[in-house]
Design a protein around this motif. Structure first.
Motif, PDB file in Angstrom:
ATOM      1  N   GLN A 160       0.836  -1.245  -0.046  1.00 53.66           N
ATOM      2  CA  GLN A 160      -0.048   0.057  -0.016  1.00 53.66           C
ATOM      3  C   GLN A 160       0.732   1.326   0.152  1.00 53.66           C
ATOM      4  OE1 GLN A 160      -2.501   0.033   3.366  1.00 53.66           O
ATOM      5  NE2 GLN A 160      -3.564   2.046   2.716  1.00 53.66           N
ATOM      6  N   LEU A 161       0.603   2.379  -0.936  1.00 57.39           N
ATOM      7  CA  LEU A 161       1.300   3.410  -0.790  1.00 57.39           C
ATOM      8  C   LEU A 161       0.526   4.365   0.248  1.00 57.39           C
ATOM      9  CD1 LEU A 161       0.764   4.449  -4.960  1.00 57.39           C
ATOM     10  CD2 LEU A 161       2.874   3.756  -3.755  1.00 57.39           C
ATOM     11  N   ARG A 162       1.606   5.326   0.479  1.00 59.34           N
ATOM     12  CA  ARG A 162       1.064   6.519   1.516  1.00 59.34           C
ATOM     13  C   ARG A 162       0.096   7.019   0.745  1.00 59.34           C
ATOM     14  NH1 ARG A 162       6.900   8.844   3.106  1.00 59.34           N
ATOM     15  NH2 ARG A 162       7.173   8.172   1.104  1.00 59.34           N
ATOM     16  N   PRO A 163      -0.614   7.930   1.668  1.00 63.93           N
ATOM     17  CA  PRO A 163      -1.711   8.973   0.905  1.00 63.93           C
ATOM     18  C   PRO A 163      -0.902   9.933   0.022  1.00 63.93           C
ATOM     19  CG  PRO A 163      -2.212   9.051   3.274  1.00 63.93           C
ATOM     20  CD  PRO A 163      -0.783   8.017   3.142  1.00 63.93           C
ATOM     21  N   ILE A 164      -1.173   9.904  -1.223  1.00 65.16           N
ATOM     22  CA  ILE A 164      -0.433  10.870  -2.405  1.00 65.16           C
ATOM     23  C   ILE A 164      -1.529  11.867  -2.799  1.00 65.16           C
ATOM     24  CG2 ILE A 164       0.697  10.548  -4.466  1.00 65.16           C
ATOM     25  CD1 ILE A 164       1.784   8.760  -2.539  1.00 65.16           C
ATOM     26  N   LYS A 165      -0.815  13.012  -2.733  1.00 64.80           N
ATOM     27  CA  LYS A 165      -1.747  14.284  -3.118  1.00 64.80           C
ATOM     28  C   LYS A 165      -0.765  15.058  -4.098  1.00 64.80           C
ATOM     29  CE  LYS A 165      -4.078  18.161  -1.051  1.00 64.80           C
ATOM     30  NZ  LYS A 165      -4.250  18.790   0.348  1.00 64.80           N
ATOM     31  N   PHE A 166      -1.373  15.697  -5.024  1.00 63.03           N
ATOM     32  CA  PHE A 166      -0.816  16.680  -5.959  1.00 63.03           C
ATOM     33  C   PHE A 166      -1.594  18.036  -5.705  1.00 63.03           C
ATOM     34  CE2 PHE A 166       0.143  12.626  -7.940  1.00 63.03           C
ATOM     35  CZ  PHE A 166       1.407  12.632  -8.046  1.00 63.03           C
ATOM     36  N   THR A 167      -0.835  19.092  -5.715  1.00 63.09           N
ATOM     37  CA  THR A 167      -1.546  20.465  -5.555  1.00 63.09           C
ATOM     38  C   THR A 167      -0.680  21.380  -6.613  1.00 63.09           C
ATOM     39  OG1 THR A 167      -1.992  20.306  -3.272  1.00 63.09           O
ATOM     40  CG2 THR A 167      -1.981  22.464  -4.388  1.00 63.09           C
ATOM     41  N   ASN A 171       4.191  32.335 -10.408  1.00 63.67           N
ATOM     42  CA  ASN A 171       4.927  32.767 -11.290  1.00 63.67           C
ATOM     43  C   ASN A 171       5.458  31.851 -12.295  1.00 63.67           C
ATOM     44  OD1 ASN A 171       5.057  35.308 -10.411  1.00 63.67           O
ATOM     45  ND2 ASN A 171       6.635  34.855  -9.056  1.00 63.67           N
ATOM     46  N   ALA A 172       5.558  30.493 -12.077  1.00 59.67           N
ATOM     47  CA  ALA A 172       6.127  29.458 -12.904  1.00 59.67           C
ATOM     48  C   ALA A 172       5.307  28.849 -14.013  1.00 59.67           C
ATOM     49  CB  ALA A 172       6.550  28.175 -11.937  1.00 59.67           C
ATOM     50  N   GLU A 173       5.847  28.428 -15.002  1.00 61.52           N
ATOM     51  CA  GLU A 173       5.209  27.725 -16.172  1.00 61.52           C
ATOM     52  C   GLU A 173       4.371  26.476 -15.507  1.00 61.52           C
ATOM     53  OE1 GLU A 173       7.293  30.786 -17.172  1.00 61.52           O
ATOM     54  OE2 GLU A 173       8.331  28.948 -16.655  1.00 61.52           O
ATOM     55  N   GLY A 174       4.910  25.801 -14.727  1.00 58.28           N
ATOM     56  CA  GLY A 174       4.492  24.536 -14.092  1.00 58.28           C
ATOM     57  C   GLY A 174       5.029  24.311 -12.801  1.00 58.28           C
ATOM     58  N   SER A 175       3.986  24.148 -11.789  1.00 53.85           N
ATOM     59  CA  SER A 175       4.663  23.807 -10.678  1.00 53.85           C
ATOM     60  C   SER A 175       3.503  22.896  -9.808  1.00 53.85           C
ATOM     61  CB  SER A 175       4.572  25.108  -9.608  1.00 53.85           C
ATOM     62  OG  SER A 175       3.163  25.777  -9.279  1.00 53.85           O
ATOM     63  N   VAL A 176       3.947  22.138  -8.758  1.00 54.33           N
ATOM     64  CA  VAL A 176       3.121  21.099  -8.192  1.00 54.33           C
ATOM     65  C   VAL A 176       3.751  20.704  -6.692  1.00 54.33           C
ATOM     66  CG1 VAL A 176       4.119  19.028  -9.166  1.00 54.33           C
ATOM     67  CG2 VAL A 176       2.062  18.876  -8.024  1.00 54.33           C
ATOM     68  N   ARG A 211       7.119  15.817   1.608  1.00 63.06           N
ATOM     69  CA  ARG A 211       6.428  16.999   0.730  1.00 63.06           C
ATOM     70  C   ARG A 211       7.739  17.535  -0.179  1.00 63.06           C
ATOM     71  NH1 ARG A 211       3.890  18.803   5.994  1.00 63.06           N
ATOM     72  NH2 ARG A 211       1.943  17.488   6.177  1.00 63.06           N
ATOM     73  N   VAL A 212       7.245  17.533  -1.327  1.00 63.26           N
ATOM     74  CA  VAL A 212       8.387  18.134  -2.346  1.00 63.26           C
ATOM     75  C   VAL A 212       7.592  19.187  -3.312  1.00 63.26           C
ATOM     76  CG1 VAL A 212      10.109  17.491  -4.250  1.00 63.26           C
ATOM     77  CG2 VAL A 212       9.767  15.919  -2.391  1.00 63.26           C
ATOM     78  N   LEU A 213       8.278  20.388  -3.515  1.00 63.87           N
ATOM     79  CA  LEU A 213       7.714  21.249  -4.354  1.00 63.87           C
ATOM     80  C   LEU A 213       8.605  21.032  -5.666  1.00 63.87           C
ATOM     81  CD1 LEU A 213       6.316  23.776  -5.017  1.00 63.87           C
ATOM     82  CD2 LEU A 213       7.892  25.258  -3.804  1.00 63.87           C
ATOM     83  N   CYS A 214       7.914  20.672  -6.775  1.00 65.71           N
ATOM     84  CA  CYS A 214       8.508  20.613  -8.103  1.00 65.71           C
ATOM     85  C   CYS A 214       8.042  21.790  -9.079  1.00 65.71           C
ATOM     86  CB  CYS A 214       7.971  19.280  -8.594  1.00 65.71           C
ATOM     87  SG  CYS A 214       8.336  17.819  -7.620  1.00 65.71           S
ATOM     88  N   VAL A 215       9.026  22.536  -9.496  1.00 69.45           N
ATOM     89  CA  VAL A 215       8.688  23.636 -10.486  1.00 69.45           C
ATOM     90  C   VAL A 215       9.411  23.587 -11.685  1.00 69.45           C
ATOM     91  CG1 VAL A 215       9.030  26.267 -10.375  1.00 69.45           C
ATOM     92  CG2 VAL A 215       8.441  25.131  -8.195  1.00 69.45           C
ATOM     93  N   ALA A 216       8.633  23.627 -12.746  1.00 65.09           N
ATOM     94  CA  ALA A 216       9.119  23.700 -14.217  1.00 65.09           C
ATOM     95  C   ALA A 216       9.261  25.145 -14.644  1.00 65.09           C
ATOM     96  CB  ALA A 216       8.175  22.825 -15.067  1.00 65.09           C
ATOM     97  N   TYR A 238       7.072  15.161 -13.009  1.00 63.26           N
ATOM     98  CA  TYR A 238       6.530  14.860 -14.275  1.00 63.26           C
ATOM     99  C   TYR A 238       5.363  15.760 -14.371  1.00 63.26           C
ATOM    100  CZ  TYR A 238       3.278  12.752 -17.618  1.00 63.26           C
ATOM    101  OH  TYR A 238       2.279  12.747 -18.747  1.00 63.26           O
ATOM    102  N   VAL A 239       4.302  15.944 -13.439  1.00 62.50           N
ATOM    103  CA  VAL A 239       3.192  16.719 -13.695  1.00 62.50           C
ATOM    104  C   VAL A 239       3.561  18.145 -13.708  1.00 62.50           C
ATOM    105  CG1 VAL A 239       1.178  17.552 -12.219  1.00 62.50           C
ATOM    106  CG2 VAL A 239       1.829  15.325 -11.916  1.00 62.50           C
ATOM    107  N   ALA A 240       4.530  18.772 -13.017  1.00 55.88           N
ATOM    108  CA  ALA A 240       5.053  20.147 -13.353  1.00 55.88           C
ATOM    109  C   ALA A 240       5.451  20.336 -14.742  1.00 55.88           C
ATOM    110  CB  ALA A 240       6.204  20.469 -12.386  1.00 55.88           C
ATOM    111  N   LEU A 241       6.325  19.236 -15.459  1.00 55.74           N
ATOM    112  CA  LEU A 241       6.683  19.286 -16.715  1.00 55.74           C
ATOM    113  C   LEU A 241       5.604  19.270 -17.744  1.00 55.74           C
ATOM    114  CD1 LEU A 241       9.066  18.995 -18.918  1.00 55.74           C
ATOM    115  CD2 LEU A 241       8.584  16.506 -18.364  1.00 55.74           C
ATOM    116  N   ALA A 242       4.601  18.400 -17.615  1.00 50.84           N
ATOM    117  CA  ALA A 242       3.329  18.242 -18.315  1.00 50.84           C
ATOM    118  C   ALA A 242       2.611  19.711 -18.246  1.00 50.84           C
ATOM    119  CB  ALA A 242       2.285  17.265 -17.895  1.00 50.84           C
ATOM    120  N   ASP A 243       2.599  20.519 -17.303  1.00 53.46           N
ATOM    121  CA  ASP A 243       1.828  21.585 -17.177  1.00 53.46           C
ATOM    122  C   ASP A 243       2.939  22.715 -17.856  1.00 53.46           C
ATOM    123  OD1 ASP A 243      -0.583  21.246 -15.869  1.00 53.46           O
ATOM    124  OD2 ASP A 243       0.426  21.706 -13.989  1.00 53.46           O
TER     125      ASP A 243
END
Length: 241
Positions: A11-18, A24-29, A37-42, A135-140
């Motif tokens: 079982q995974l831990r609870p996963i959340k994407f915001t 200001n970023a072109e993509g961030s999550v 908790r990790v802030l990913c900024v594209a 990946y989510v930030a990159l897609a955005d």
């Protein structure tokens, strides 16, 4: 076997994407794997490094860092020390490789996307959370670039999705998505990076104590691939919102 937080072994831990966590970023999550908790900024920039100029290809790279109080005790900023640690460099390269594995550089055109992954709080699995959120930030960021005409609207720079998860052997049993308490006590620790269609980009595994056999390795790969498949579904759901 009872795990530290009561989860089942697979079982995974609870996963959340915001998404759009920064203005200001072109993509961030902000990606959360339990208490990690990790802030990913594209960041999108027209143009490429000089060694790519004129080749009609783009570039995707990544930088990884941890805030001083991401862990229980404060650590000094590496920028103050004037030198990046080996772990920081290794994870930065891992995230970059994982993302480049699912990008068509010709479809990206002569553009550069840099993904910054900053760990706000660490409780195990920071590198796998960074890849999954990046990946989510990159897609955005790619969607933004297409909307602005920097990338052709009909092109498909993303050939796949990518996600990553940690697995390990605790008390002889394979377990998925280790928190810190489990990570430091695991007999074997492994990180698995998979594409959305279930293929592997990278597998990092080490026996911290007793060596593991092929049967346990296969079980770790199976449980890791299943975890990545579940993360892929969560990524798709987050990007659909």
């Amino acid at each position: 076997m009872s795990r530290a937080d009561g989860r089942a072994n697979d079982q995974l831990r609870p996963i959340k994407f915001t998404r759009n966590w920064l203005n200001n970023a072109e993509g961030s999550v902000l990606v959360e794997f339990g208490n990690t908790r990790v802030l990913c900024v594209a960041s999108f920039t027209p143009g490429v490094p000089r060694w790519l100029v004129g080749k009609g290809e783009g570039w995707v790279t990544s930088e990884y860092a941890m805030l001083p109080r991401a862990t229980h005790t404060r650590s000094d900023r590496e920028s103050v020390k004037g030198k990046l640690g080996g772990r920081t460099q290794e994870i930065s390269r891992l995230v970059g490789r994982s993302l480049r594995g699912i990008v068509d550089m010709k479809a990206l055109g002569e553009n550069t996307i840099v993904i910054d992954c900053d760990v706000l709080q660490a409780d195990g699995g920071t590198r796998t959370a960074a890849i999954t959120g990046a990946y989510v930030a990159l897609a955005d960021a790619i969607t933004w670039a297409q909307s602005k005409g920097h990338i052709a609207a009909g092109s498909k720079p993303l050939t796949q999705s990518v996600a990553a998860v940690s697995v390990g052997i605790i008390n002889g049993k394979p377990v998925l998505d280790l928190c810190y308490e489990e990570d430091v006590s695991a007999q074997t620790d492994m990180n698995i990076v998979c594409t959305g269609d279930g293929n592997f980009i990278e597998v990092q595994g080490t026996a911290e104590g007793e060596p593991f056999d092929r049967e346990l390795l296969n079980q770790l790969l199976d449980i890791g691939a299943a975890g990545c498949a579940e993360l892929t579904k969560l990524q798709v759901s987050a990007l659909a919102k």
